[in-house]
Design a protein around this motif. Structure first.
Motif, short mmCIF file in Angstrom:
data_model
loop_
_atom_site.label_atom_id
_atom_site.label_comp_id
_atom_site.label_asym_id
_atom_site.label_seq_id
_atom_site.Cartn_x
_atom_site.Cartn_y
_atom_site.Cartn_z
N GLU A 80 0.75 -1.07 0.07
CA GLU A 80 0.02 -0.01 0.08
C GLU A 80 0.94 1.29 0.04
N LEU A 81 1.93 1.18 0.66
CA LEU A 81 3.10 2.35 0.60
C LEU A 81 3.50 2.65 -0.57
N GLU A 82 3.73 1.38 -1.26
CA GLU A 82 4.45 1.74 -2.85
C GLU A 82 3.35 2.17 -3.75
N ARG A 83 2.07 1.81 -3.38
CA ARG A 83 0.81 2.62 -4.16
C ARG A 83 0.90 4.06 -4.10
N TRP A 102 3.63 6.15 -5.64
CA TRP A 102 3.36 6.22 -7.03
C TRP A 102 2.42 7.16 -7.20
N ALA A 103 1.18 7.01 -6.61
CA ALA A 103 0.05 7.97 -6.78
C ALA A 103 0.80 9.57 -6.43
N ALA A 104 1.41 9.54 -5.50
CA ALA A 104 2.12 10.99 -4.95
C ALA A 104 2.75 11.57 -6.35
N GLY A 130 -5.76 12.26 -4.11
CA GLY A 130 -6.91 11.47 -3.62
C GLY A 130 -6.42 9.87 -3.66
N SER A 131 -5.74 9.16 -4.58
CA SER A 131 -5.22 7.91 -4.60
C SER A 131 -4.20 7.80 -3.67
N ALA A 132 -3.46 8.61 -3.35
CA ALA A 132 -2.48 8.68 -2.48
C ALA A 132 -2.73 8.44 -0.98
N HIS A 172 1.36 6.09 10.44
CA HIS A 172 1.06 7.53 10.96
C HIS A 172 2.42 8.55 10.60
N GLY A 173 3.36 8.03 10.60
CA GLY A 173 4.46 9.15 10.39
C GLY A 173 4.39 9.56 8.76
N ILE A 174 4.25 8.62 8.09
CA ILE A 174 4.05 8.82 6.69
C ILE A 174 2.82 9.57 6.21
N MET A 175 1.91 9.47 7.22
CA MET A 175 0.64 10.25 7.05
C MET A 175 0.90 11.68 7.41
N LEU A 176 1.61 11.91 8.60
CA LEU A 176 1.94 13.25 8.86
C LEU A 176 2.82 13.80 7.81
N MET A 177 3.77 13.42 7.39
CA MET A 177 4.67 13.96 6.11
C MET A 177 3.95 14.03 4.96
N TYR A 178 3.04 13.33 4.63
CA TYR A 178 2.14 13.75 3.28
C TYR A 178 1.31 14.79 3.68
#
Length: 121
Positions: A17-20, A23-25, A31-33, A55-61
């Motif tokens: 899912e993180l790879e997906r 890619w989307a980002a 939205g897909s990210a 959650h850390g990746i969500m924060l950074m995004y």
């Protein structure tokens, strides 16, 4: 809780899912990210390391997309995640986004439910 630092089956599901999300980002599909990050969160909840990582990746995004509400919500969730994961009281299916109640269970998408069952999670 899954084996630490992370159960290999759960790690594989989260990594997919993180790879997906990456890619989307990379193509600007915000939205897909976020959709992929939500799915990674659902899968990660039973393992503290993975849960905090997502959650850390969500924060950074959230910061990368200048979504300060999301970033602030992720800071709160980073503080709450250890309590929920270690106590085994994470809300099943919760997407982990700032716009949803951090304590509300939500439906698990069918494909993720099957993948978690196959992974033993």
């Amino acid at each position: 809780m899954a084996n630490s630092p992370a159960d290999p089956n759960l790690r594989r599901l989260v990594d997919a899912e993180l790879e997906r999300q990456r890619w989307a980002a990379s193509v600007g599909d915000v939205g897909s990210a976020w959709w992929a990050l939500e799915r990674a969160h659902i899968v990660s909840q039973s393992d503290l390391f993975l849960h905090l990582r997502v959650h850390g990746i969500m924060l950074m995004y959230g910061l990368r997309t200048a979504d300060l509400r999301e970033a602030a919500g992720q800071l709160l969730r980073l503080a709450l995640a250890p309590l929920g994961t270690l106590s085994g009281r994470t809300p099943v299916g919760n997407t982990g986004r700032a716009r949803v109640d951090p304590f509300a269970p939500m439906p698990v998408p069918g494909d993720l439910r099957r993948a978690l069952e196959e992974a033993g999670g």
